[in-house]
Write an enzyme that holds these catalytic residues in place. Structure first.
Site, short mmCIF file in Angstrom:
data_model
loop_
_atom_site.label_atom_id
_atom_site.label_comp_id
_atom_site.label_asym_id
_atom_site.label_seq_id
_atom_site.Cartn_x
_atom_site.Cartn_y
_atom_site.Cartn_z
N ASN A 154 -44.45 0.13 19.17
CA ASN A 154 -43.52 -0.98 19.03
C ASN A 154 -43.00 -0.95 17.59
O ASN A 154 -43.68 -1.40 16.67
CB ASN A 154 -44.26 -2.29 19.34
CG ASN A 154 -43.38 -3.51 19.21
OD1 ASN A 154 -42.20 -3.40 18.83
ND2 ASN A 154 -43.94 -4.67 19.52
N ARG A 181 -41.58 0.13 23.16
CA ARG A 181 -40.92 -1.16 23.40
C ARG A 181 -39.52 -1.08 22.79
O ARG A 181 -39.39 -0.81 21.60
CB ARG A 181 -41.72 -2.27 22.74
CG ARG A 181 -41.06 -3.60 22.93
CD ARG A 181 -41.83 -4.67 22.25
NE ARG A 181 -41.21 -5.95 22.57
CZ ARG A 181 -41.51 -7.07 21.96
NH1 ARG A 181 -42.41 -7.09 21.02
NH2 ARG A 181 -40.93 -8.19 22.31
N HIS A 195 -38.12 -10.84 26.09
CA HIS A 195 -39.54 -11.04 26.47
C HIS A 195 -39.77 -10.67 27.96
O HIS A 195 -40.74 -11.14 28.56
CB HIS A 195 -40.00 -12.50 26.30
CG HIS A 195 -40.11 -12.97 24.89
ND1 HIS A 195 -39.83 -14.26 24.53
CD2 HIS A 195 -40.50 -12.35 23.77
CE1 HIS A 195 -40.02 -14.43 23.24
NE2 HIS A 195 -40.42 -13.26 22.74
N ARG A 234 -36.94 -19.94 14.29
CA ARG A 234 -35.59 -19.98 14.87
C ARG A 234 -35.30 -21.37 15.45
O ARG A 234 -36.17 -21.98 16.07
CB ARG A 234 -35.46 -18.94 15.99
CG ARG A 234 -35.36 -17.53 15.46
CD ARG A 234 -35.39 -16.51 16.60
NE ARG A 234 -36.54 -15.64 16.47
CZ ARG A 234 -36.99 -14.84 17.42
NH1 ARG A 234 -36.39 -14.78 18.59
NH2 ARG A 234 -38.04 -14.08 17.21
N GLU A 253 -48.38 -7.12 26.63
CA GLU A 253 -47.15 -6.32 26.70
C GLU A 253 -47.44 -4.84 26.53
O GLU A 253 -46.82 -4.01 27.17
CB GLU A 253 -46.17 -6.80 25.62
CG GLU A 253 -45.55 -8.14 25.98
CD GLU A 253 -44.85 -8.81 24.82
OE1 GLU A 253 -45.55 -9.28 23.91
OE2 GLU A 253 -43.62 -8.87 24.83
#
Ligand code: ADP
Length: 397
Positions: free
Chosen positions: A7, A87, A176, A237, A382
């Site tokens: 990743n 990823r 996601h 965010r 993940e």
């Protein structure tokens, strides 16, 4: 089969090594490109090993250090890496499933870079570096956006003239996806729901947060959009704001477009409201009655509850289950309780004892036995999801 999952962020590489479904090692290299780049390797049951990363290392030399450390460790030396899974953050509307990487696929990933500049270029750099470090080993791209390619046009379009979609790819994509798909599949298994007939809401709450409506195994709506800024309140965010905020702030304060974009992405959310990103710390402050921590948690849980209700429109009915995952979703009884308390319109309740222990002794269930929607806590994985897809695409039947 041994799969290395990579990743690549703009200045970090996270990795995990799987032998079958067993995690053999995990780790990361941080601050790539700077003089104080550093890394570590964790093996199950052993203490952390520091990775010797050269000062100023780029992605390729960071991966070289990772490989050297894996080969040098007595418990890992015999594991021959047979495939690599990456990823990849943005697959645009070109990739709707994991894809074997060819030069053509890599060129298309690069072509999508304007949609997610810092991430997409880091992902492509990681693939290039892995090709140099592991020549001949098959590589697979697993896209964060792919699972959401099933969302219907009325959900993915913005109400803009069509040329902005046609010429500039402006639409909602969602992110996601690997995590939402993984926990949804676990929920279906756990509850014994028919694979082709179920309604789920999944809430992935980590540093980034998004919620998804899943109908009969397919994503039908999600809270993130063109970029991962849309939707829920997150660690740094803002989530949804009035789209006129950019021009208003620019006129009012003289801030540039880039400065306002930076504000909304890196200096807003929990950090902006309370000055604290870490939910553990915020929960402590909330327990002491700190007013800004209370406001941040109220904002976070109200927006989440409002979006979960909105997602029911895409499900066409009440969900069978609501699933919490991600660092906050898996570990914060407070956030789960405050969110569910705002969802009485769905007749949802929690069992406070099961919630306090994250459903550990009840196969993830944190709602009373007879109520629906069932509320579940399901840890995401993940990396294992990427390894599983990589194995599927690189195993000759
Ligand atoms: P990322 O999106 O970077 O993968 P994670 O899924 O690891 O992030 O989630 C990070 C968030 O999880 C942080 O806000 C952190 O405070 C929160 N978190 C981790 N452990 C706990 C805990 N025990 N209680 C509450 N929040 C937690």
């Amino acid at each position: 089969m041994v799969v290395l999952v990579i990743n690549c962020g703009s200045s970090s590489v996270k990795f995990a090594l799987f032998s079958g479904d067993r995690t053999a090692a995990r780790g990361m290299v941080e601050r790539i490109g700077s003089h104080d780049a550093s890394g570590h390797l964790d093996l199950p049951g052993s203490s952390r090993i520091a990775l010797p990363v050269p000062s100023g290392a780029d992605h390729a030399s960071a991966l070289g250090s990772v490989l050297a450390a894996l080969r040098a460790h007595p418990d890992l030396a015999s594991l021959e890496i047979t495939a690599i899974g990456h990823r990849v953050v943005h697959g645009g509307d070109r990739f709707s499933s994991p894809t074997l990487i060819t030069p053509q696929v890599l060129a298309e990933i690069r072509d999508l870079a304007p949609l997610a500049p810092s991430h997409a270029l880091a992902n492509a750099t990681g693939i290039d570096a892995a090709t140099r470090v592991f020549p001949g080993v098959p590589q697979v791209a697993v896209f964060d956006t792919a699972f959401h390619q099933s969302i219907p046009p009325e959900v993915y379009h913005y109400a803009l003239p069509p040329e902005f979609h046609r010429e500039h790819r402006v639409r909602r994509y969602g992110f996601h996806g690997t995590s939402h798909a993984w926990v949804a599949a676990r929920a279906v298994e756990t509850l014994g729901l028919p694979e082709d007939k179920h309604r789920l809401l999944t809430a992935h709450l980590g540093n980034g947060c998004s919620a998804t409506a899943i109908l009969d195994g397919k994503s039908v709506d999600t809270t993130m959009g063109l970029t991962p800024l849309e939707g829920l309140v997150m660690g740094t965010r803002s989530g949804n704001v009035d789209p006129n905020l950019h021009s208003y702030l620019h006129r009012r304060t003289g801030m540039s477009l880039d400065e306002i974009t930076d504000l909304l992405n890196h200096r807003s959310g929990l950090t902006g409201v309370a000055g604290v990103n870490d939910m553990r710390h915020l929960a402590e402050l909330h327990a002491q009655g700190d007013p800004t921590a209370c406001l941040a948690i109220d904002l976070f849980t109200f927006r989440l509850a409002r979006e979960l209700c909105g997602l029911c429109a895409a499900l066409g009915g009440r969900p069978d289950a609501i699933v919490f995952t991600g660092g906050i979703g898996e570990n914060s009884p407070l956030i789960r309780a405050e969110t569910i308390a705002r969802l009485s319109v769905l007749s949802t309740t929690l069992d406070p004892v099961l919630n306090a222990v994250h459903g550990r002794d009840s196969r993830g269930r944190i709602s009373p036995e007879i109520t629906t929607p069932v509320v579940l806590v399901i840890p995401t994985n993940e990396e294992l999801a990427i390894a599983t897809e990589t194995r599927r695409l690189t195993t000759v039947p």
